[in-house]
Write an enzyme that holds these catalytic residues in place. Sequence first.
Site, PDB file in Angstrom:
ATOM      1  N   PRO A 153       0.814  -1.217   0.000  1.00 53.47           N
ATOM      2  CA  PRO A 153       0.000   0.000   0.000  1.00 53.47           C
ATOM      3  C   PRO A 153       0.850   1.270   0.000  1.00 53.47           C
ATOM      4  CG  PRO A 153      -0.854  -1.580   1.575  1.00 53.47           C
ATOM      5  CD  PRO A 153       0.473  -2.117   1.103  1.00 53.47           C
ATOM      6  N   GLU A 154       0.526   2.171  -0.905  1.00 54.90           N
ATOM      7  CA  GLU A 154       1.174   3.472  -0.961  1.00 54.90           C
ATOM      8  C   GLU A 154       0.128   4.538  -0.670  1.00 54.90           C
ATOM      9  OE1 GLU A 154       3.909   4.032  -4.231  1.00 54.90           O
ATOM     10  OE2 GLU A 154       4.053   1.875  -4.582  1.00 54.90           O
ATOM     11  N   LYS A 167       1.898   7.180   4.496  1.00 55.41           N
ATOM     12  CA  LYS A 167       1.309   5.847   4.538  1.00 55.41           C
ATOM     13  C   LYS A 167       0.646   5.540   5.877  1.00 55.41           C
ATOM     14  CE  LYS A 167       4.863   4.072   1.370  1.00 55.41           C
ATOM     15  NZ  LYS A 167       5.876   3.011   1.152  1.00 55.41           N
ATOM     16  N   ARG A 196      15.194  -2.492  -3.687  1.00 53.45           N
ATOM     17  CA  ARG A 196      13.906  -2.476  -4.361  1.00 53.45           C
ATOM     18  C   ARG A 196      14.081  -2.649  -5.867  1.00 53.45           C
ATOM     19  NH1 ARG A 196      10.073   1.629  -1.331  1.00 53.45           N
ATOM     20  NH2 ARG A 196      11.038   1.667   0.727  1.00 53.45           N
TER      21      ARG A 196
END
Length: 262
Positions: A2-3, A59, A249
């Site tokens: 989730p962003e 977030k 990432r």
Amino acid sequence: MPELPDVEGFRKVLESCARGRVVRRVDVRDAGVLHAVSARRLSEALEGRRFTGTQRHGKWLLARTGGPLLALHFGMTGRLVCSDAEDALDAHDRVVFTVTGGRQLRFRDQRKLQGLWLCEDADAAARLLEGQGPDALAVDREEFEAALASRRGKVKTVLTDQSALAGLGNLLADEVLWRAGLPPTVRASDLGSPDRRRLYTHMRRTLRSAVTAGCVPPRDTWLTGHRDDPDPTCPRCGTHLRRTRLSGRTTVWCPGCQQAGT
């Protein structure tokens, strides 16, 4: 993961499901998602109180009750779900808030990498979030440019550093950099003023679209719509996309469209 757009969607779920309603019962089905608070204390603090409003920063999501605040962070797989009380529970429903009107607000999370905090007051909530940078949706251009200019790391790393700018994750950062035509490996401090302004403009536009969608949408005209293809190509110029790793990432970018900053 989730962003910011996802968390803004969860905020709307909480608002529509529970705002103005009294918490009748708190069922902690898995205390592994609780941080610095016991299941008993969470229930004692919230049962009988009314959800009065919400606030999102990056977030993080805060739910106000007129007393203690509930802080939620969704990690990689967390979400909020609104259900009827008689609906079957999901195996990953970790905490369930039953509110007046027969509704349940459920914190659902498979991997349990973050979770829930109880803040006794607004000052405690501020201390919990004090390491966060400005919210990516609310930051003004001057503050955004100053944050970039003061960081020597690669621009992709800076954009996803929550202490520099709160809310952007891997997908959004790749999408914004692609739209701005900037490679993820250029140093943030080396960007010229035109590059920083362009990056800010595209970040704002991308966030507005993604917030409307409630996620980072995998549209055909977006980089995110092609990053997981077996042999991904750029939807703008047709160049084969490259994958690399920055700060652990997976980073996807187009060597044809994303040239060095000027």
